[in-house]
Design a protein around this motif. Structure first.
Motif, short mmCIF file in Angstrom:
data_model
loop_
_atom_site.label_atom_id
_atom_site.label_comp_id
_atom_site.label_asym_id
_atom_site.label_seq_id
_atom_site.Cartn_x
_atom_site.Cartn_y
_atom_site.Cartn_z
N THR A 197 -83.81 -6.18 -57.56
CA THR A 197 -83.13 -6.16 -56.40
C THR A 197 -81.46 -6.26 -56.55
OG1 THR A 197 -84.74 -7.52 -55.42
CG2 THR A 197 -82.71 -7.42 -54.17
N ILE A 198 -80.82 -5.42 -56.12
CA ILE A 198 -79.37 -5.25 -56.39
C ILE A 198 -78.66 -5.37 -54.96
CG2 ILE A 198 -77.66 -3.75 -57.17
CD1 ILE A 198 -79.52 -2.32 -58.82
N THR A 199 -78.09 -6.58 -54.83
CA THR A 199 -77.09 -6.78 -53.60
C THR A 199 -75.83 -6.51 -53.78
OG1 THR A 199 -78.78 -8.71 -53.26
CG2 THR A 199 -76.78 -8.53 -52.18
N ALA A 235 -80.87 -3.32 -52.19
CA ALA A 235 -81.75 -2.14 -52.56
C ALA A 235 -82.78 -2.90 -53.39
CB ALA A 235 -81.12 -1.18 -53.53
N SER A 236 -84.18 -2.75 -53.53
CA SER A 236 -85.12 -3.35 -54.23
C SER A 236 -86.10 -2.15 -54.30
CB SER A 236 -85.72 -4.39 -53.66
OG SER A 236 -86.40 -4.19 -52.35
N PHE A 237 -86.27 -2.27 -55.85
CA PHE A 237 -87.68 -1.38 -56.01
C PHE A 237 -88.53 -2.11 -57.23
CE2 PHE A 237 -83.91 -0.58 -58.52
CZ PHE A 237 -84.20 -0.37 -59.92
N GLN A 238 -89.62 -1.62 -57.38
CA GLN A 238 -90.77 -2.44 -58.18
C GLN A 238 -91.40 -1.25 -59.15
OE1 GLN A 238 -93.39 -5.11 -56.09
NE2 GLN A 238 -94.79 -5.17 -57.92
N VAL A 239 -91.52 -1.47 -60.07
CA VAL A 239 -92.42 -0.73 -61.36
C VAL A 239 -93.85 -1.60 -61.82
CG1 VAL A 239 -92.24 0.36 -63.60
CG2 VAL A 239 -90.16 0.10 -62.04
N PRO A 240 -94.75 -0.88 -61.45
CA PRO A 240 -94.91 0.60 -61.32
C PRO A 240 -95.18 0.93 -59.73
CG PRO A 240 -96.88 -0.32 -61.88
CD PRO A 240 -96.05 -1.55 -61.98
N HIS A 241 -95.02 0.14 -58.80
CA HIS A 241 -95.47 0.21 -57.44
C HIS A 241 -94.14 0.95 -56.77
CE1 HIS A 241 -99.14 -1.68 -58.29
NE2 HIS A 241 -98.31 -2.82 -58.78
N TYR A 242 -93.80 2.09 -56.93
CA TYR A 242 -92.49 2.70 -56.35
C TYR A 242 -92.49 2.56 -54.87
CZ TYR A 242 -91.67 4.09 -61.21
OH TYR A 242 -91.49 4.01 -62.62
N ASN A 243 -93.79 2.78 -54.32
CA ASN A 243 -93.73 2.92 -52.86
C ASN A 243 -93.38 1.86 -52.05
OD1 ASN A 243 -94.89 5.23 -52.63
ND2 ASN A 243 -96.94 4.95 -52.82
N SER A 244 -93.22 0.49 -52.67
CA SER A 244 -92.69 -0.59 -52.21
C SER A 244 -91.16 -0.92 -52.28
CB SER A 244 -93.00 -2.07 -52.95
OG SER A 244 -92.76 -1.99 -54.38
N SER A 245 -90.52 0.32 -52.86
CA SER A 245 -88.78 0.15 -52.95
C SER A 245 -88.34 0.15 -51.37
CB SER A 245 -88.77 1.40 -53.63
OG SER A 245 -88.90 1.06 -54.97
N LYS A 246 -87.16 -0.44 -51.18
CA LYS A 246 -86.61 -0.34 -49.84
C LYS A 246 -85.31 -0.48 -50.07
CE LYS A 246 -87.77 -5.20 -48.76
NZ LYS A 246 -88.32 -6.02 -48.06
N LEU A 247 -84.46 -0.04 -48.82
CA LEU A 247 -82.99 -0.30 -48.82
C LEU A 247 -82.83 -1.14 -47.51
CD1 LEU A 247 -79.99 0.22 -49.55
CD2 LEU A 247 -80.41 2.47 -48.60
N GLU A 248 -81.96 -2.15 -47.62
CA GLU A 248 -81.50 -2.87 -46.25
C GLU A 248 -80.08 -3.07 -46.16
OE1 GLU A 248 -81.99 -7.44 -44.47
OE2 GLU A 248 -82.78 -6.75 -46.52
N VAL A 249 -79.49 -2.52 -45.14
CA VAL A 249 -78.03 -2.72 -44.65
C VAL A 249 -78.12 -3.84 -43.65
CG1 VAL A 249 -76.20 -1.52 -44.10
CG2 VAL A 249 -77.92 -0.30 -45.38
N GLN A 250 -77.16 -4.78 -43.83
CA GLN A 250 -76.82 -5.79 -42.97
C GLN A 250 -75.30 -5.84 -42.57
OE1 GLN A 250 -77.71 -9.35 -44.92
NE2 GLN A 250 -80.02 -9.19 -45.21
N TYR A 251 -75.15 -5.82 -41.00
CA TYR A 251 -73.65 -5.78 -40.85
C TYR A 251 -73.41 -7.06 -39.93
CZ TYR A 251 -69.59 -4.66 -37.81
OH TYR A 251 -68.25 -4.73 -37.36
#
Length: 276
Positions: free
Chosen positions: A80-82, A94-110
């Motif tokens: 996870t990178i914030t 931004a978060s991503f998981q190996v080997p389950h790439y389909n669980s990766s996601k991007l979040e933007v907060q304002y």
């Protein structure tokens, strides 16, 4: 960020944390270390029944970026990178998981003085998109959450909430599960230091008329020791004792019993967290 309303996920969070945080029937040991360069390492060992698991988490902060890497006993790697303040009042996760790439996601907060907006998208060909918004002030705010499946072109969820926060109390109501359930909670602090409190929560399934009422409390025995307890309408009684054995390091003993089936043995948990 700002002094406006919090995230939609914060609605009811204080009451939920008092009723759930640190309660466990497992054996858990974790140790954390920090370096002057900003690198933090946490190793956790968990015993759940006869199953043993070990997790390692590494955290590193560089300027406005926070890198968090977790490795579990199954060799899954979650990164996870914030990023904060890439744009004014904005946070990106931004978060991503190996080997389950389909669980990766991007979040933007304002964050704004009178509104908070978040958008979450799964990083795959046909993503699921979640959007939340809260309007108001730190005292009272209204929020909504919606999930959309771009593959089926249908809404997967829509929730609504309201929260009232005062210096010594907090109340919230959330309409969830596509208007099928409602949860209301109230938390009252009993001292100026906010180390002792009582909480009540009502959960109702509208279409099935199912109700669950939970009450709980937190009491500070002294500046090093806390006691918590909770009881719900299904007869589940939980309690815990938490003591700070060293600065920032705690040992927690917790237990749970079903008061409607006293012939069953109660379950106990032990947690030890060592921090520098």
């Amino acid at each position: 960020m700002s002094k406006g309303p919090g995230l939609f996920a914060d609605i009811g969070k204080k009451a939920k944390d008092l009723l759930t945080r640190d309660y466990s029937t497992d054996q858990k040991f974790s140790i954390s270390t920090n370096s002057v360069s900003g690198l933090a390492l946490t190793s956790t060992t968990l015993k759940k029944g006869v199953v043993h698991a070990a997790d390692v988490a590494t955290q590193y902060k560089y300027r406005n970026a926070l890198f968090d890497v977790k490795i579990d006993t199954d060799s899954n790697i979650l990164t996870t990178i914030t990023f904060t303040e890439i744009l004014p009042s904005t946070k990106a996760i931004a978060s991503f998981q190996v080997p389950h790439y389909n669980s990766s996601k991007l979040e933007v907060q304002y964050f704004h003085d009178h509104a908070t907006v978040t958008a979450i998208a799964a990083l795959k060909q046909n993503p699921l998109i979640d959007v939340t918004a809260t309007l108001g002030s730190p005292t009272i705010s209204f929020g909504a959450e919606a999930g959309y499946d771009t593959t089926s072109r249908t809404f997967t969820k829509y929730n609504f909430g309201i929260i009232l926060t005062m210096p010594d109390k907090c109340a919230s109501v959330i309409l969830r599960d596509k208007a099928d359930s409602i949860k209301a909670s109230y938390l009252q602090h009993l001292d100026e230091s906010k180390r002792s409190a009582i909480v009540g929560e009502i959960f109702r399934k509208i279409f099935t008329n199912e109700n669950i009422i939970t009450v709980g409390g937190l009491y500070a025995v002294d500046h090093l020791t806390n006691v918590k307890a909770k009881l719900n309408s299904n007869g589940k009684l939980g309690a815990l004792l938490q003591h700070e054995v060293l600065p920032k390091s705690t040992v927690t003993i917790s237990g749970e019993i079903d008061t409607k089936t006293l012939d069953k043995y109660p379950r106990f948990g032990l947690s030890l967290a060592l921090k520098p």
